[in-house]
Design an enzyme around this catalytic site. Structure first.
Site, PDB file in Angstrom:
ATOM      1  N   ASP A 107     -17.443  -9.494  28.468  1.00  0.00           N
ATOM      2  CA  ASP A 107     -17.820  -8.314  27.674  1.00  0.00           C
ATOM      3  C   ASP A 107     -18.669  -7.336  28.477  1.00  0.00           C
ATOM      4  O   ASP A 107     -19.566  -6.681  27.933  1.00  0.00           O
ATOM      5  CB  ASP A 107     -18.578  -8.718  26.392  1.00  0.00           C
ATOM      6  CG  ASP A 107     -17.779  -9.691  25.555  1.00  0.00           C
ATOM      7  OD1 ASP A 107     -16.561  -9.512  25.471  1.00  0.00           O
ATOM      8  OD2 ASP A 107     -18.381 -10.626  25.008  1.00  0.00           O
TER       9      ASP A 107
ATOM     10  N   LYS B 235     -15.202  -4.394  31.655  1.00  0.00           N
ATOM     11  CA  LYS B 235     -14.180  -4.399  32.717  1.00  0.00           C
ATOM     12  C   LYS B 235     -13.096  -3.365  32.447  1.00  0.00           C
ATOM     13  O   LYS B 235     -12.607  -2.718  33.356  1.00  0.00           O
ATOM     14  CB  LYS B 235     -13.548  -5.793  32.836  1.00  0.00           C
ATOM     15  CG  LYS B 235     -14.453  -6.790  33.536  1.00  0.00           C
ATOM     16  CD  LYS B 235     -13.778  -8.119  33.736  1.00  0.00           C
ATOM     17  CE  LYS B 235     -13.712  -8.964  32.499  1.00  0.00           C
ATOM     18  NZ  LYS B 235     -14.951  -9.407  31.887  1.00  0.00           N
TER      19      LYS B 235
ATOM     20  N   GLY C 285     -10.941  -9.024  25.236  1.00  0.00           N
ATOM     21  CA  GLY C 285     -10.896  -7.714  24.598  1.00  0.00           C
ATOM     22  C   GLY C 285     -11.417  -6.669  25.569  1.00  0.00           C
ATOM     23  O   GLY C 285     -12.607  -6.662  25.874  1.00  0.00           O
ATOM     24  N   HIS C 286     -10.535  -5.869  26.115  1.00  0.00           N
ATOM     25  CA  HIS C 286     -10.971  -4.829  27.044  1.00  0.00           C
ATOM     26  C   HIS C 286     -10.927  -3.477  26.336  1.00  0.00           C
ATOM     27  O   HIS C 286      -9.866  -3.007  25.930  1.00  0.00           O
ATOM     28  CB  HIS C 286     -10.105  -4.845  28.310  1.00  0.00           C
ATOM     29  CG  HIS C 286     -10.391  -6.029  29.191  1.00  0.00           C
ATOM     30  ND1 HIS C 286      -9.699  -6.338  30.318  1.00  0.00           N
ATOM     31  CD2 HIS C 286     -11.355  -6.985  29.086  1.00  0.00           C
ATOM     32  CE1 HIS C 286     -10.202  -7.435  30.867  1.00  0.00           C
ATOM     33  NE2 HIS C 286     -11.207  -7.837  30.128  1.00  0.00           N
ATOM     34  N   THR C 287     -12.100  -2.885  26.193  1.00  0.00           N
ATOM     35  CA  THR C 287     -12.193  -1.604  25.491  1.00  0.00           C
ATOM     36  C   THR C 287     -12.083  -0.466  26.492  1.00  0.00           C
ATOM     37  O   THR C 287     -12.749  -0.474  27.518  1.00  0.00           O
ATOM     38  CB  THR C 287     -13.560  -1.507  24.761  1.00  0.00           C
ATOM     39  OG1 THR C 287     -13.727  -2.684  23.990  1.00  0.00           O
ATOM     40  CG2 THR C 287     -13.638  -0.284  23.878  1.00  0.00           C
TER      41      THR C 287
ATOM     42  N   ARG D  99       2.541 -30.011  30.641  1.00  0.00           N
ATOM     43  CA  ARG D  99       3.936 -29.672  31.000  1.00  0.00           C
ATOM     44  C   ARG D  99       4.876 -29.747  29.810  1.00  0.00           C
ATOM     45  O   ARG D  99       6.020 -30.179  29.921  1.00  0.00           O
ATOM     46  CB  ARG D  99       4.440 -30.581  32.148  1.00  0.00           C
ATOM     47  CG  ARG D  99       3.628 -30.412  33.420  1.00  0.00           C
ATOM     48  CD  ARG D  99       3.531 -31.682  34.197  1.00  0.00           C
ATOM     49  NE  ARG D  99       2.843 -32.692  33.404  1.00  0.00           N
ATOM     50  CZ  ARG D  99       2.868 -33.985  33.676  1.00  0.00           C
ATOM     51  NH1 ARG D  99       3.548 -34.433  34.701  1.00  0.00           N
ATOM     52  NH2 ARG D  99       2.217 -34.851  32.914  1.00  0.00           N
TER      53      ARG D  99
ATOM     54  N   GLN E 218     -12.885 -12.344  30.749  1.00  0.00           N
ATOM     55  CA  GLN E 218     -14.117 -13.114  30.523  1.00  0.00           C
ATOM     56  C   GLN E 218     -15.064 -12.973  31.734  1.00  0.00           C
ATOM     57  O   GLN E 218     -15.002 -11.970  32.420  1.00  0.00           O
ATOM     58  CB  GLN E 218     -13.834 -14.603  30.230  1.00  0.00           C
ATOM     59  CG  GLN E 218     -13.138 -14.859  28.910  1.00  0.00           C
ATOM     60  CD  GLN E 218     -11.634 -14.828  28.985  1.00  0.00           C
ATOM     61  OE1 GLN E 218     -11.042 -15.201  29.974  1.00  0.00           O
ATOM     62  NE2 GLN E 218     -10.993 -14.381  27.926  1.00  0.00           N
TER      63      GLN E 218
ATOM     64  N   THR F  21     -12.510  -8.631  20.230  1.00  0.00           N
ATOM     65  CA  THR F  21     -11.452  -9.502  19.712  1.00  0.00           C
ATOM     66  C   THR F  21     -11.854 -10.142  18.391  1.00  0.00           C
ATOM     67  O   THR F  21     -11.084 -10.168  17.444  1.00  0.00           O
ATOM     68  CB  THR F  21     -11.146 -10.614  20.753  1.00  0.00           C
ATOM     69  OG1 THR F  21     -10.714  -9.978  21.946  1.00  0.00           O
ATOM     70  CG2 THR F  21     -10.066 -11.559  20.253  1.00  0.00           C
TER      71      THR F  21
ATOM     72  N   LYS G 157     -23.532   0.240  31.153  1.00  0.00           N
ATOM     73  CA  LYS G 157     -24.490   0.385  30.043  1.00  0.00           C
ATOM     74  C   LYS G 157     -25.957   0.514  30.465  1.00  0.00           C
ATOM     75  O   LYS G 157     -26.854   0.064  29.733  1.00  0.00           O
ATOM     76  CB  LYS G 157     -24.320  -0.781  29.062  1.00  0.00           C
ATOM     77  CG  LYS G 157     -22.981  -0.736  28.314  1.00  0.00           C
ATOM     78  CD  LYS G 157     -22.984  -1.694  27.156  1.00  0.00           C
ATOM     79  CE  LYS G 157     -21.812  -1.482  26.229  1.00  0.00           C
ATOM     80  NZ  LYS G 157     -21.767  -2.402  25.111  1.00  0.00           N
TER      81      LYS G 157
END
Ligand code: IMP
Length: 426
Positions: free
Chosen positions: A22, A25, A49-51, A151, A226, A302, A333
């Protein structure tokens, strides 16, 4: 400290979280992708979750590489990603379509594992059964990786096999019988037949594609999901995700030795956050916690859950830098700190009276570590319009320089707002 600007980057670059994820990225990838011929996702699934906020609008991407906004970049979903077609097709394609963004330059590796409906169900069932919750996003990521290791999972290419219907029926029969799930074969078959048709033009072999691009002198950008502290092997198990989040994940997904990555960019927020369970030594409590959550919009992309904020933890950051060979840092930020009177950085731990300055993947041990803080002055000014490092308030410059000095890594990208242009390249 020698700087190596990211503005005109060339070669192979990787953006990896040096935190619990978070870190923003999506926005840095969206920006760096302007010079990339290839943008590639190598780990994780729809738990990510890429904003991204750019001139097309605001997007929350999960599987789709964040380079999709540059029509000149080919976007690869590598074999190490667990592919949730429901997220990709029924959510992300729709977001992009509404904004008029094309995904014709997308290639999904035929060997990527598919997240199936039973994976999502089993993620939730297991979490409910656990005494001590992990805080999974319940997107089926852990169970999909488990099937890959065992597998027994479906991979993208299986959708086009002659006997796909039989394989699906048998597997659903197995899941219903042994796990008492109430899966409907007819419903899942028609759902995945629809998906198979839609993604057929986008299936391929991603490794040769990226290798050819490198041979032609193209710029390749790897997009981590992540953060290092959630890595399945290095993180505080079991409070981790199920993939390799650092440079090793690139090797596993794309056969690329980490030494061949020119820019290993470790990304973190100016503070840190964690969502889900697990120890976090520098967690902030009280009114400051609420202030950071509100100013920083610290709500999971997400899961919609509130993230716990903490002061920047340099013990963890230095370990992530060391193991992954991070040669530059990107901070996002920094603007959230404006108006803070004092800012803390964790420079070590204490367990009882004993000093500790190393990271351990042992969750119990980390939960006993108490942070040793260095306190720095804050600043009053709004910094969101500043585009030059030397124009930042002296206290903000000092914060950045102090971290560079302790980690011995230059900070080359400083986010001062969520939009693509709200950045200082150093
Ligand atoms: P899972 O990978 O969804 O099973 O979640 C395992 C742990 O990793 C939980 O604590 C999640 O909150 C965390 N996690 C998974 N994906 C992300 C992410 O993209 N950002 C931050 N935390 C994540």
């Amino acid at each position: 400290m020698a700087k190596n600007s990211l503005r005109n980057w060339q070669g192979v670059a990787a953006v990896i979280g040096v935190d619990w994820g978070d870190s923003g990225k999506g926005r840095i990838i969206d920006d760096l992708a302007q010079s990339a011929q290839i943008v590639a996702r190598y780990n994780g699934g729809s738990n990510t979750g890429h904003t991204i906020e750019n001139h097309f609008g605001k997007f929350a991407l999960h599987i789709m590489p964040s380079g999709i906004f540059n029509p000149q970049s080919t976007c690869l979903i590598g074999r190490g990603v667990v592919c949730d077609l429901e997220s990709l097709i029924d959510d992300e394609f729709i977001q992009l379509k509404k904004a008029g963004v094309s995904w014709k330059n997308l290639v999904i590796d035929e060997e990527a594992s598919l997240t199936m409906p039973w994976h999502k169900q089993k993620d939730g069932l297991r979490e409910n059964f656990r005494q001590s919750k992990i805080g999974t996003t319940a997107r089926g990521v852990g169970p999909t990786y488990a099937d890959r290791i065992e597998r027994v999972g479906f991979r993208v290419a299986d959708l086009y096999k002659k006997d796909f219907k039989k394989l699906l029926k048998d597997e659903i029969g197995f899941q219903n019988k042994h796990f008492n799930l109430k899966l409907s074969y007819g419903k899942i078959l028609s759902q995945f037949q629809k998906y198979a048709k839609i993604i057929k033009p986008f299936i391929g072999q991603t490794v040769p594609l990226f290798q050819q691009s490198i041979k032609r002198g193209g710029n390749v950008l790897f997009e981590g999901a992540q953060g290092w502290l959630l890595d399945i092997d290095a993180g505080t198990y079991p409070y981790v995700t199920s993939s390799n989040t650092g440079v090793i994940g690139i090797w596993r997904s794309f056969d690329l030795h980490p030494q061949k990555i020119n820019h290993v960019i470790g990304i973190t927020k100016a503070y840190t956050t964690r969502v889900g369970a697990g120890p976090m030594p520098t967690k902030i409590i009280g009114s400051l916690r609420q202030l950071i959550i509100e100013k920083g919009h610290e709500i999971g992309t997400t899961s919609g859950r509130t993230r716990d904020p903490g002061w920047l933890d340099l013990v963890l950051l230095k370990a992530a830098v060391e193991v992954n060979g991070v040669n530059q840092l990107a901070f996002t930020k920094l603007d959230i700190f404006s108006t803070f009177k004092k800012i803390k950085i964790c420079v070590g731990y204490k367990v009882g009276d004993k000093k500790v300055d190393y990271l351990s993947g042992n969750a119990d041990f980390l939960s006993r570590c108490k942070p040793v803080f260095m306190e720095l002055d804050g600043w009053e000014e709004d910094i969101s319009k500043i585009r030059k490092f030397t124009l930042l308030p002296k206290a903000a410059q000092n914060y950045i320089k102090t971290i560079e000095k302790i980690t011995n890594v230059p900070i080359n990208f400083i986010g001062v707002g969520p939009r693509r242009e709200e950045v200082i390249y150093v």
